[in-house]
Enzyme design. Structure first.
Site, short mmCIF file in Angstrom:
data_model
loop_
_atom_site.label_atom_id
_atom_site.label_comp_id
_atom_site.label_asym_id
_atom_site.label_seq_id
_atom_site.Cartn_x
_atom_site.Cartn_y
_atom_site.Cartn_z
CE1 TYR A 1 -4.27 -2.23 4.99
CE2 TYR A 1 -3.26 -0.11 4.54
CZ TYR A 1 -3.90 -1.26 4.08
OH TYR A 1 -4.14 -1.42 2.74
CB SER B 1 -0.85 -0.02 1.28
OG SER B 1 -1.42 1.25 1.53
#
Ligand SMILES: NC(=O)c1ccc[n+]([C@@H]2O[C@H](COP(=O)([O-])OP(=O)(O)OC[C@H]3O[C@@H](n4cnc5c(N)ncnc54)[C@H](O)[C@@H]3O)[C@@H](O)[C@H]2O)c1
Length: 261
Positions: free
Chosen positions: A166, A151
């Site tokens: 995350y 990401s």
């Protein structure tokens, strides 16, 4: 124009066997259908077995070759079993897309150890285990392409909202990618990652209900918008195919310029 070869052939993956995790929706579904459309035979896996079956059926209906597997990547032994089963059924395995991922947007002071372990299991440990298991077959064949779905948050510290599990796991995926790329490059296995920006999938449904957040994200993005899942397809196929034959250890940002500023 006359060329000595057709460049589009480099993007074909005819007959190659691919396994995609979290392939029941979003980016994983896009990866599975893209690889199938370029000729791969695909093991479509997802914790939601019905969603995996639907995607595999869509691929088969369109003339492709896919098998669905219910796979919860939080369960290490299930990863080992599913990769063994897929290898036995297809007879080879040379493309792996570690895509399954979860997020929890919680301030760190309220982020429990359980939250931490849950997200670590799905976003990081699963990718390691899948690389190890699929990697053995790839190393034996001297041919493999692994794509980890990181990401933009794997290359930055977020900033718009707290989501420490995350950010930590997506960052670790980047270095898992680099470390494995270096280790396995001499033996024919390439390991790369993509770093998508915010994509319109189930994962961002809640976030997209927050108008202020959407405005903040769009304002922070040079291209001024979220990505569509389809916009991940070209990058995934590039890294999975001979088109990227000299590329390993790379993190391909598909981010509308997010990381450029
Ligand atoms: N959507 C975004 O904005 C965005 C941005 C950057 C990176 N990513 C990454 O892309 C990947 C795919 O996300 P998405 O946006 O397509 O999300 P999504 O929620 O649409 O799809 C995720 C899929 O993974 C499956 N899944 C969830 N937990 C699982 C588990 N334990 N085992 C197996 N499958 C499981 C879900 O059932 C679902 O089908 C994730 O790794 C995510 O972190 C997404």
């Amino acid at each position: 124009m006359e060329t000595p070869f057709n460049v589009f052939d480099l993007f074909r993956v005819d007959g190659d066997v691919a396994l995609v995790t979290g392939a029941g929706s979003g980016i994983g579904k896009m990866a599975a259908t893209t690889l199938a459309s370029a000729g791969a035979r695909v093991a479509v896996t997802d914790v939601d077995g019905d969603a995996a079956k639907t995607v595999a059926a869509e691929i088969n209906h369109a003339g492709g070759d896919a098998i669905a597997y219910a796979l919860d990547v939080a369960d290490e032994s299930a990863i080992v079993d599913t990769i063994a089963k897929a290898y036995a059924e297809f007879g080879s395995l040379c493309i792996l897309v570690n895509n399954a991922g979860i997020t929890r947007r919680i301030p760190t002071e309220e982020f429990s150890s359980q939250d931490w372990h849950d997200i670590l299991d799905v976003n990081l440990t699963a990718a390691f285990v899948a690389c190890r298991e699929a990697g053995r077959h790839m190393l034996a064949a001297g041919d493999g392409r692994i794509i980890n779905v990181s990401s933009i948050m794997g290359l930055s510290g977020g900033g718009l909202f707290p989501s420490i599990g995350y950010y930590s796991t997506k960052g670790a995926l980047v270095n898992l990618t680099r470390g494995l790329a270096a280790e396995w490059a001499p033996r024919g296995v390439r390991v790369n990652a993509i770093a998508p920006t915010f994509v319109k999938t189930q994962l961002t449904v809640k976030l997209r209900e927050d108008e202020e957040m959407v405005a903040a994200i769009e304002g922070r993005t040079p291209m001024g918008r979220f990505a569509e899942p389809e916009e991940m397809a070209g990058g995934i196929l590039y890294l999975a195919s001979r088109a990227s034959s000299m590329v390993t250890g790379h993190v391909l940002a598909i981010d509308g310029g997010w990381l450029a500023i």
